[in-house]
Design a protein around this motif. Structure first.
Motif, PDB file in Angstrom:
ATOM      1  N   SER A   7      -5.275   6.308   5.218  1.00 58.11           N
ATOM      2  CA  SER A   7      -5.661   6.203   6.203  1.00 58.11           C
ATOM      3  C   SER A   7      -3.997   5.395   7.025  1.00 58.11           C
ATOM      4  O   SER A   7      -3.831   4.348   6.170  1.00 58.11           O
ATOM      5  CB  SER A   7      -6.544   5.210   6.023  1.00 58.11           C
ATOM      6  OG  SER A   7      -7.975   6.365   5.974  1.00 58.11           O
ATOM      7  N   TYR A   8      -4.439   5.781   8.930  1.00 59.46           N
ATOM      8  CA  TYR A   8      -2.722   4.644   9.067  1.00 59.46           C
ATOM      9  C   TYR A   8      -3.261   3.779   9.444  1.00 59.46           C
ATOM     10  O   TYR A   8      -4.636   3.282  10.389  1.00 59.46           O
ATOM     11  CB  TYR A   8      -2.421   6.021  10.384  1.00 59.46           C
ATOM     12  CG  TYR A   8      -1.132   5.826  10.618  1.00 59.46           C
ATOM     13  CD1 TYR A   8       0.348   5.200   9.880  1.00 59.46           C
ATOM     14  CD2 TYR A   8      -1.384   4.417  12.144  1.00 59.46           C
ATOM     15  CE1 TYR A   8       0.872   4.937  10.904  1.00 59.46           C
ATOM     16  CE2 TYR A   8      -0.418   4.218  12.611  1.00 59.46           C
ATOM     17  CZ  TYR A   8       0.614   3.656  12.139  1.00 59.46           C
ATOM     18  OH  TYR A   8       1.920   3.205  12.833  1.00 59.46           O
ATOM     19  N   PRO A   9      -3.462   2.489   9.795  1.00 57.69           N
ATOM     20  CA  PRO A   9      -1.289   2.028   8.519  1.00 57.69           C
ATOM     21  C   PRO A   9      -2.244   2.250   7.652  1.00 57.69           C
ATOM     22  O   PRO A   9      -3.225   2.070   6.687  1.00 57.69           O
ATOM     23  CB  PRO A   9      -1.482   0.705   9.382  1.00 57.69           C
ATOM     24  CG  PRO A   9      -2.413   0.476   9.799  1.00 57.69           C
ATOM     25  CD  PRO A   9      -3.622   1.133  10.026  1.00 57.69           C
ATOM     26  N   LEU A  10      -0.970   2.301   6.553  1.00 61.47           N
ATOM     27  CA  LEU A  10      -0.996   2.041   4.634  1.00 61.47           C
ATOM     28  C   LEU A  10      -0.558   1.392   4.626  1.00 61.47           C
ATOM     29  O   LEU A  10      -0.690  -0.263   5.495  1.00 61.47           O
ATOM     30  CB  LEU A  10       0.610   2.862   4.265  1.00 61.47           C
ATOM     31  CG  LEU A  10       0.144   4.288   4.480  1.00 61.47           C
ATOM     32  CD1 LEU A  10       1.800   5.200   3.649  1.00 61.47           C
ATOM     33  CD2 LEU A  10      -0.793   5.219   4.860  1.00 61.47           C
ATOM     34  N   SER A  11      -1.880   0.629   3.880  1.00 60.57           N
ATOM     35  CA  SER A  11      -2.325  -0.404   2.979  1.00 60.57           C
ATOM     36  C   SER A  11      -1.014  -1.446   2.127  1.00 60.57           C
ATOM     37  O   SER A  11      -0.588   0.022   1.368  1.00 60.57           O
ATOM     38  CB  SER A  11      -3.519  -0.717   2.201  1.00 60.57           C
ATOM     39  OG  SER A  11      -3.598  -0.236   0.965  1.00 60.57           O
ATOM     40  N   ASP A  12      -0.591  -2.205   2.175  1.00 59.11           N
ATOM     41  CA  ASP A  12       0.297  -2.984   1.501  1.00 59.11           C
ATOM     42  C   ASP A  12      -0.064  -2.381  -0.452  1.00 59.11           C
ATOM     43  O   ASP A  12       0.462  -2.264  -0.932  1.00 59.11           O
ATOM     44  CB  ASP A  12       0.562  -3.660   0.727  1.00 59.11           C
ATOM     45  CG  ASP A  12       0.688  -4.792   2.114  1.00 59.11           C
ATOM     46  OD1 ASP A  12       2.080  -4.201   2.914  1.00 59.11           O
ATOM     47  OD2 ASP A  12       0.651  -6.117   2.478  1.00 59.11           O
ATOM     48  N   GLU A  13      -1.023  -2.180  -0.800  1.00 61.52           N
ATOM     49  CA  GLU A  13      -1.943  -2.211  -1.661  1.00 61.52           C
ATOM     50  C   GLU A  13      -1.680  -0.534  -2.302  1.00 61.52           C
ATOM     51  O   GLU A  13      -1.100   0.027  -3.600  1.00 61.52           O
ATOM     52  CB  GLU A  13      -3.376  -2.441  -2.524  1.00 61.52           C
ATOM     53  CG  GLU A  13      -4.010  -3.798  -2.693  1.00 61.52           C
ATOM     54  CD  GLU A  13      -4.345  -4.567  -0.916  1.00 61.52           C
ATOM     55  OE1 GLU A  13      -3.845  -5.401  -1.092  1.00 61.52           O
ATOM     56  OE2 GLU A  13      -3.626  -3.714   0.044  1.00 61.52           O
ATOM     57  N   LEU A  14      -1.737  -0.085  -1.243  1.00 62.67           N
ATOM     58  CA  LEU A  14      -1.337   1.751  -1.399  1.00 62.67           C
ATOM     59  C   LEU A  14      -0.012   2.005  -1.790  1.00 62.67           C
ATOM     60  O   LEU A  14       0.723   2.453  -2.301  1.00 62.67           O
ATOM     61  CB  LEU A  14      -2.176   2.573  -0.485  1.00 62.67           C
ATOM     62  CG  LEU A  14      -2.062   4.073  -0.554  1.00 62.67           C
ATOM     63  CD1 LEU A  14      -3.143   4.978  -0.245  1.00 62.67           C
ATOM     64  CD2 LEU A  14      -0.848   4.623   0.407  1.00 62.67           C
ATOM     65  N   LEU A  15       0.654   1.279  -0.641  1.00 62.87           N
ATOM     66  CA  LEU A  15       2.339   1.800  -0.768  1.00 62.87           C
ATOM     67  C   LEU A  15       2.355   0.888  -1.981  1.00 62.87           C
ATOM     68  O   LEU A  15       4.183   1.002  -2.899  1.00 62.87           O
ATOM     69  CB  LEU A  15       2.954   0.472   0.254  1.00 62.87           C
ATOM     70  CG  LEU A  15       2.739   1.619   1.730  1.00 62.87           C
ATOM     71  CD1 LEU A  15       3.821   0.064   2.291  1.00 62.87           C
ATOM     72  CD2 LEU A  15       3.443   3.140   1.218  1.00 62.87           C
ATOM     73  N   GLN A  16       2.305   0.419  -3.477  1.00 58.48           N
ATOM     74  CA  GLN A  16       2.472  -0.524  -3.966  1.00 58.48           C
ATOM     75  C   GLN A  16       2.220   0.496  -5.291  1.00 58.48           C
ATOM     76  O   GLN A  16       3.252   0.582  -5.932  1.00 58.48           O
ATOM     77  CB  GLN A  16       1.338  -2.209  -4.688  1.00 58.48           C
ATOM     78  CG  GLN A  16       2.451  -3.018  -3.899  1.00 58.48           C
ATOM     79  CD  GLN A  16       2.046  -4.429  -3.438  1.00 58.48           C
ATOM     80  OE1 GLN A  16       0.878  -4.725  -4.494  1.00 58.48           O
ATOM     81  NE2 GLN A  16       1.623  -5.083  -3.358  1.00 58.48           N
ATOM     82  N   GLN A  17       1.310   1.096  -5.538  1.00 54.83           N
ATOM     83  CA  GLN A  17       0.968   2.034  -6.216  1.00 54.83           C
ATOM     84  C   GLN A  17       1.791   3.189  -6.034  1.00 54.83           C
ATOM     85  O   GLN A  17       1.916   4.390  -6.838  1.00 54.83           O
ATOM     86  CB  GLN A  17      -0.371   2.004  -5.652  1.00 54.83           C
ATOM     87  CG  GLN A  17      -1.361   2.955  -7.020  1.00 54.83           C
ATOM     88  CD  GLN A  17      -2.516   3.407  -7.103  1.00 54.83           C
ATOM     89  OE1 GLN A  17      -3.092   2.922  -6.657  1.00 54.83           O
ATOM     90  NE2 GLN A  17      -3.279   3.707  -8.544  1.00 54.83           N
ATOM     91  N   TRP A  18       1.872   3.987  -4.796  1.00 55.84           N
ATOM     92  CA  TRP A  18       2.021   5.679  -4.308  1.00 55.84           C
ATOM     93  C   TRP A  18       3.883   5.192  -3.691  1.00 55.84           C
ATOM     94  O   TRP A  18       4.030   6.833  -3.824  1.00 55.84           O
ATOM     95  CB  TRP A  18       1.689   5.752  -4.073  1.00 55.84           C
ATOM     96  CG  TRP A  18       0.660   6.132  -4.412  1.00 55.84           C
ATOM     97  CD1 TRP A  18      -1.338   5.257  -3.757  1.00 55.84           C
ATOM     98  CD2 TRP A  18      -0.131   6.729  -5.471  1.00 55.84           C
ATOM     99  NE1 TRP A  18      -2.327   6.205  -5.415  1.00 55.84           N
ATOM    100  CE2 TRP A  18      -1.438   6.591  -6.517  1.00 55.84           C
ATOM    101  CE3 TRP A  18       1.190   7.685  -6.203  1.00 55.84           C
ATOM    102  CZ2 TRP A  18      -2.345   6.975  -7.240  1.00 55.84           C
ATOM    103  CZ3 TRP A  18       0.196   8.449  -7.754  1.00 55.84           C
ATOM    104  CH2 TRP A  18      -1.209   8.010  -7.886  1.00 55.84           C
ATOM    105  N   GLY A  19       4.160   3.932  -3.345  1.00 59.07           N
ATOM    106  CA  GLY A  19       5.820   3.910  -3.145  1.00 59.07           C
ATOM    107  C   GLY A  19       6.577   4.351  -4.450  1.00 59.07           C
ATOM    108  O   GLY A  19       6.935   3.162  -4.933  1.00 59.07           O
ATOM    109  N   ARG A  20       7.555   5.739  -4.550  1.00 62.34           N
ATOM    110  CA  ARG A  20       7.892   5.785  -5.009  1.00 62.34           C
ATOM    111  C   ARG A  20       9.516   7.169  -4.621  1.00 62.34           C
ATOM    112  O   ARG A  20       8.971   7.707  -4.046  1.00 62.34           O
ATOM    113  CB  ARG A  20       7.642   5.878  -6.325  1.00 62.34           C
ATOM    114  CG  ARG A  20       6.923   7.281  -6.288  1.00 62.34           C
ATOM    115  CD  ARG A  20       5.639   7.950  -7.894  1.00 62.34           C
ATOM    116  NE  ARG A  20       4.550   7.110  -7.680  1.00 62.34           N
ATOM    117  CZ  ARG A  20       3.517   7.542  -8.421  1.00 62.34           C
ATOM    118  NH1 ARG A  20       3.919   8.306  -9.055  1.00 62.34           N
ATOM    119  NH2 ARG A  20       2.626   6.173  -8.644  1.00 62.34           N
TER     120      ARG A  20
END
Length: 312
Positions: A7-20
Motif C-alpha cells: 500500500s502506498y506509501p510503503l512502510s519502513d517495516e515492509l521495506l526492511q523486510q522486502w527491500g533487497r
C-alpha cells in the motif's frame, strides 16, 4: 512463491523486510498471455544471471475498474489465477500494489523514488507499451532517466503471432466473438473460469441432462452467450462436458445476468459446494430460444455429441 501486499506509501517495516536487490517485471498482466509471459520470462532469466530474486509487481484492483474508464468488463485472469500461473513460471515474489484513487494520483517520479528504489529493484523489466504514474505520464524512458545508476531498465518488444501483436484487448474481443481458437492461441492455454457449484433450478435433471450451476469466484470476462465444449476439473479429475452460458430464453424473459451451467459426461456425483475449474475449448453455437422443451432436449443432445467429437 511469496505474495506481498503493498500500500502506498510503503512502510519502513515492509521495506526492511522486502527491500533487497532484485529483478522485477512490472505491469498489470491481465491475461498473462504470451506477450506478458515473454516479459516475465526475461525477468526470470536476468535474475538467474544476476543471482538475485525475481519478482513481479502488479496492481489490484484493475486501474480501469477503479477509475471507471475504458473498456473494463472483468478480468481475464483474476488475482488467484494470476498467482497460480506466476508461481509455475518460477517467480519468487509477487508484489500486489493496492490501486485506489489516491494511488492513481501518484506521479511517475514519486512511484520510482518511493516504491521502486526503496525496494532495491536493480533491474526493471517492462513491456514496450508500459505506462505508469498519474494519467499514465511515465514510460520506459522515464524509468531509465529517474532510475539512473541505481536501476537499469529492460524493455521487451511486442510479441507477435502471424503479424499481429498479442494483447489482452484482442483476447477479450475474441471471447466476445466466440473465437476460442484465437483466444487460446494468444493466451497460450484455454480460457478458464472457476466457480462454486450452487443450487439451481434443477430443470436439467428433469430433461435428462443434469447440470452443475456455477457461481463464479470472481469478475471474469464473460464470453459470448452460447454453448461450449469444455473440460472441467472436479477434485483431481478432468471431465469432458458441455456448458451453456446465457439467460435460458426458453424458460425466462427479461433476465440480464448470465448463468453458467455445465453438463459433465458420464458423471453422477453430488458436488454441491465444490469448486470447479472449467476450460472453454470450443464454441458450438449461440444461445437461442426454442419453441418447445422437446426441441430443446433434442438440441442439447446434439450439442453433447458435438462436444464429445470436438474434445475427442
Amino acid at each position: 512463491m511469496i505474495t506481498v501486499s503493498l500500500s502506498y506509501p510503503l512502510s519502513d517495516e515492509l521495506l526492511q523486510q522486502w527491500g533487497r536487490p532484485q529483478v522485477t517485471a512490472i505491469g498489470q498482466f491481465d491475461g498473462l498471455h504470451l506477450g506478458h509471459a515473454s516479459v516475465i520470462r526475461k525477468a526470470v532469466a536476468l535474475a538467474r544471471e544476476q543471482q538475485v530474486p525475481v519478482s513481479v509487481m502488479t496492481f489490484h484492483p484493475h486501474p480501469k475498474e477503479v477509475m471507471k474508464k475504458g473498456d473494463y468488463e472483468g478480468y481475464l485472469t483474476p488475482l488467484a489465477d494470476k498467482q497460480a500461473i506466476l508461481a509455475d513460471m518460477g517467480v519468487d515474489v509477487l508484489y500486489i500494489l493496492n490501486f485506489n484513487e489516491e494511488f492513481s494520483k501518484v506521479s511517475p517520479e514519486a512511484f520510482i523514488s518511493d516504491v521502486l528504489l526503496p525496494l532495491q529493484i536493480r533491474t526493471a523489466v517492462v513491456g514496450f507499451d508500459f505506462r505508469f504514474g498519474h494519467r499514465g505520464a511515465g514510460h520506459e524512458d522515464t524509468l531509465r532517466k529517474l532510475g539512473g545508476e541505481l536501476m537499469s531498465v529492460h524493455t521487451v518488444s511486442p510479441f507477435e503471432l502471424d503479424g499481429d501483436k498479442v494483447s489482452s484487448s484482442g483476447i477479450r474481443r475474441a471471447l466476445q466473438n466466440g473465437d476460442l481458437a484465437h483466444a487460446s492461441r494468444w493466451l497460450g492455454r484455454p480460457y478458464r473460469i472457476q466457480g462454486t457449484v450452487m443450487d439451481g433450478e434443477k430443470r436439467g435433471r428433469t430433461i435428462g441432462f443434469p447440470t452443475a450451476n456455477l457461481k463464479l469466484d470472481d469478475t471474469y470476462v464473460i464470453p459470448i452467450k452460447g454453448v461450449y465444449a469444455v473440460r472441467a476439473l472436479v477434485g483431481d479429475r478432468w471431465i469432458n462436458g458441455v456448458m451453456n452460458v446465457g439467460v435460458k430464453p426458453t424458460f425466462h424473459e427479461g433476465v440480464l445476468n448470465p448463468s453458467f451451467e455445465v453438463h459433465l459426461f458420464d458423471f453422477n456425483q453430488q458436488i454441491y459446494g465444490n469448486s470447479v475449474l472449467v476450460e472453454l475449448h470450443h464454441y458450438i453455437r449461440p444461445e437461442r430460444k426454442f419453441s418447445s422443451v422437446d426441441e430443446l432436449i433434442s438440441q442439447i443432445g446434439n450439442d453433447a455429441q458435438t462436444a464429445k467429437k470436438l474434445l475427442g
